[in-house]
Write an enzyme that holds these catalytic residues in place. Structure first.
Site, PDB file in Angstrom:
ATOM      1  CB  CYS A   1      -1.003   0.058   1.210  1.00  0.00           C
ATOM      2  SG  CYS A   1      -1.738  -1.574   1.638  1.00  0.00           S
TER       3      CYS A   1
ATOM      4  NE  ARG B   1      -6.773  -4.028   1.774  1.00  0.00           N
ATOM      5  CZ  ARG B   1      -7.809  -4.777   2.090  1.00  0.00           C
ATOM      6  NH1 ARG B   1      -9.026  -4.307   2.064  1.00  0.00           N
ATOM      7  NH2 ARG B   1      -7.506  -5.797   2.332  1.00  0.00           N
TER       8      ARG B   1
ATOM      9  CG  LEU C   1      -2.257 -11.319   2.688  1.00  0.00           C
ATOM     10  CD1 LEU C   1      -1.540 -11.512   3.954  1.00  0.00           C
ATOM     11  CD2 LEU C   1      -2.910 -12.714   2.219  1.00  0.00           C
TER      12      LEU C   1
ATOM     13  CG  ASN D   1       3.531   0.164   2.000  1.00  0.00           C
ATOM     14  OD1 ASN D   1       3.425  -0.949   1.454  1.00  0.00           O
ATOM     15  ND2 ASN D   1       5.088   0.736   1.834  1.00  0.00           N
ATOM     16  N   GLY D   2       2.936  -3.116   3.479  1.00  0.00           N
ATOM     17  CA  GLY D   2       3.877  -4.098   3.457  1.00  0.00           C
ATOM     18  C   GLY D   2       3.092  -5.434   3.959  1.00  0.00           C
ATOM     19  CD  GLU D   3       1.383  -8.380   1.721  1.00  0.00           C
ATOM     20  OE1 GLU D   3       0.745  -8.855   2.679  1.00  0.00           O
ATOM     21  OE2 GLU D   3       0.856  -7.859   0.891  1.00  0.00           O
TER      22      GLU D   3
ATOM     23  CB  ILE E   1      11.920  -7.549 -20.409  1.00  0.00           C
ATOM     24  CG1 ILE E   1      13.158  -6.906 -19.678  1.00  0.00           C
ATOM     25  CG2 ILE E   1      10.465  -7.474 -20.053  1.00  0.00           C
ATOM     26  CD1 ILE E   1      13.174  -5.394 -19.421  1.00  0.00           C
TER      27      ILE E   1
END
Length: 655
Positions: free
Chosen positions: A2, A53, A57, A79-81, A304
């Site tokens: 986020c 957001r 999850l 912000n994050g996990e 790429i």
């Protein structure tokens, strides 16, 4: 993943004013969180928190932020996990401290942990990448915090009696009190490092919270607060070296594979489509191999390619993907595709950023986001397991140099410099058939001149600073500036390793990795609303890496030796064994070709003088030498060009 922002205003403001300003700041971060937005404010204390957001999850309303703890004490924008949040929930339940859960987001978990254990203990128990702002309504304190390795960004600064904070500088700049004066001292750091290292930013009075730190401010004396470390990389280094693992090579490979499997498995938790970047190199191939080994479906992988010789890794990535059975997507980028990204860079990177691999990183993120919302990355392996070529040569080169008197080194350096790089190239081309294969180098003239610079180093640390510097004396170039102290120049902050190569690895992990690599990946990915996760930077992997003996990292002149042994269990050696290739674009030829007019405009002597930041002479000298082909100054020039382009895009808000 986020974007967060907010401010704390002591002089007071109406609820409407707080909300309007917070909304303006949050709107600048929509790319980081396109799925939802929210804000909370308390006019009685002048605080406002806002969040954008990207739902990963718990896609339901139960994951909406800013979020309140069940007890009502804490409000957080996050912000994050938190990868071990389910284990934390189990621990809360075992202690009888779990609330009635509203959903299954990790944000709800972390704020429940605050209520049960306090913020600092929660940070030490958490495994993840994060930045957050948490307001304690009971104690009337604000806490800002950032993850251990610096995967997620967090800026903050005082503008009068208002504290501003956010995931990107563009959010802070949206506040009417923001002071946009350029910090000329920080500009010298940018010229040296291609980035502005923490805790500095390009703006006066605005800072980055450093990795592994928290900042706690109270109503009584908010300006007296200083960042505190809850986790120190140097402590990990010291403990690892003093308590090394006593195990065989096979046992060490097992330990590394098991920890990587655990980290990768946790980072594959997602309620949205997930994949991985795959370059075909050691790091990304190891991550993808272990992802595929734990997945019942083909992992989505992305790479790429470029048609220019020496820049294309797509064929190697394709071979690894075919062997592992991934669902692989590759896109060959035309020069015009890459060139089209360049005008966007000043808005993607909200302060000057000069690592040219920003261009392919943006393009691979853009392609990846069309298929998935989360991508795992192999970053961090070089710094932890000895992958950069400079680690391989540092020990032997410096040891040999120590036996040569300084006056003799100066004489050799002077001789090397008297011959231009172009003349060296011609000389080596003629002599090539007569030389041993190991002596036939690419760009021998540039390497000869770099060797001359290294020969003038007084010790191993100055050797490293020389290697790590884009411009060698940036303070002489920036008008009215002096170069501030950083980790690289503050001897008191150096890790104690007793070995130059390991010292360089520890320094890179605390400077180049968070300030350059992770900034590049975060901004390029989030500009495309793509979350990236980096399993190598799970702090348990970091701690294990430093307990492994050096000979299991670099052996027989080969870096990442132990990681290779893990990879060979899943991918044939022949598919991944090749010289290390950077993630680069052909800047040298572009600056002489399609980018020449653009660069000339930004580097014109009249313009540089009028703007008043740079002494034009050294810049114009390098530009002329580059255009003539006498020298290849692509990277040094790119750093200046990125500041100039950023300045042009931001002149409306600069003073």
């Amino acid at each position: 993943m986020c974007g967060l922002t907010g401010f704390w205003q002591w002089r007071g403001a109406s609820r409407e004013a707080l909300r309007n300003q917070a909304e303006d700041m949050s709107r600048r971060l929509t790319h980081r969180g396109p799925d939802d937005g929210g804000l909370w404010c308390d006019e009685s204390v002048g605080i406002a928190l806002a969040q954008r957001r990207l739902s990963i999850l718990d896609l339901s309303e139960a994951g909406h932020q800013p979020m309140h703890s069940a007890c009502g004490r804490y409000v957080i924008t996050f912000n994050g996990e938190i990868y071990n949040h389910l284990q934390l929930r189990g621990r809360l339940a075992a202690e009888g401290a779990a609330p009635v859960w509203r959903g299954h987001s990790d944000t709800e978990t972390i704020i429940a942990c605050f209520a049960a254990w306090g913020i600092e203990r929660t940070l030490r128990l958490s495994v993840g990448m994060f930045a957050f702002a948490a307001w304690d309504r009971q104690q009337r304190t604000l806490t800002l915090a950032r993850d251990r390795m610096g995967e997620k960004p967090l800026y903050y600064g005082w503008c009068g009696d208002i504290l501003l904070f956010g995931s990107e500088l563009k959010a802070l700049k949206a506040h009417p009190s923001f002071d946009a004066r350029i910090d000329r001292d920080a500009l010298t750091l940018f010229l040296r490092h291609d980035c502005v290292p923490a805790p500095y930013t390009i703006y006066r009075g605005v800072l980055k919270l450093q990795p592994g730190h928290l900042l706690r401010m109270s109503m009584d004396a908010p300006r007296n607060a200083q960042p505190e470390a809850y986790w120190r990389y140097n402590d990990v280094v010291a403990k690892g070296l003093s308590e090394p693992l006593e195990c065989s090579d096979a046992e060490a490979a097992d330990a590394l594979e098991n920890q990587l499997r655990e980290s990768i498995s946790a980072q594959m938790l997602s309620d949205v489509p997930l994949g991985a970047f795959l370059s075909g190199g050691i790091d990304s191939s190891t991550i993808v191999a272990l992802m595929q080994a734990s997945s019942r479906r083909p992992v989505k992988t992305f790479t790429i390619g470029f048609d220019e010789n020496g820049y294309d890794e797509a064929v190697h990535a394709g071979a690894v993907a075919e062997h592992l059975g991934t669902e692989h997507t590759e896109l060959y980028i035309r020069p015009e595709d890459a060139l089209a990204v360049i005008p966007k860079l000043p808005s993607i990177f909200c302060e000057p950023f000069g690592d040219s691999s920003q261009v392919p990183t943006f393009l691979v993120s853009q392609m990846t986001r069309r298929e998935v919302v989360v991508a795992l990355s192999g970053d961090g392996g070089d710094e932890l397991f000895g992958g950069y070529n400079r680690y391989l040569t540092a020990r032997t080169t410096w040891r040999r140099m120590l036996h040569v008197p300084r006056f003799a080194r100066q004489a050799v350096a002077g001789t090397l410099r008297t011959i231009s790089p172009a003349s060296w190239d011609r000389l080596m081309e003629r002599a090539g058939p007569l030389l041993p294969k190991r002596w036939r180098l690419a760009a021998p003239g540039e390497k000869a001149h770099k060797l001359a610079e290294v020969l003038l180093s007084s010790n191993g640390q100055s050797f490293f600073l020389n290697v790590a510097s884009r411009w060698k004396d940036p303070a002489s170039m920036v008008i009215g500036a002096s170069e501030p102290s950083t980790l690289l120049t503050n001897e008191a902050a150096w890790p104690s390793t007793g070995d130059l190569a390991q010292w360089m690895m520890a320094m890179d992990a605390q400077s180049y990795l968070p300030d350059d690599i992770l900034v590049k990946v975060d901004r390029a990915a989030m500009a495309n609303s793509l979350e990236t996760r980096v399993p190598m930077l799970d702090h348990r992997v970091v701690e294990l890496a430093w307990r492994l003996p050096f000979h299991q990292k670099i052996r027989h002149g080969q870096g990442k030796w132990l990681m290779r042994q893990v990879l060979y269990r899943h991918v044939p050696k022949a598919l991944v064994e090749r010289p290390k290739m950077g993630f680069a674009v052909p800047l040298d030829s572009w600056l002489r070709g399609p980018l020449r007019d653009w660069a000339e405009s930004l580097l014109s002597e009249n313009r540089l003088r009028q703007e008043g930041y740079f002494d034009p002479a050294p810049i114009r000298q390098k530009w002329d030498e580059h255009l003539s082909g006498r020298r290849n100054w692509q990277y040094a020039l790119w750093t200046v060009l990125m500041f100039q382009a950023w300045l042009e895009a931001n002149q409306g808000v600069l003073s």
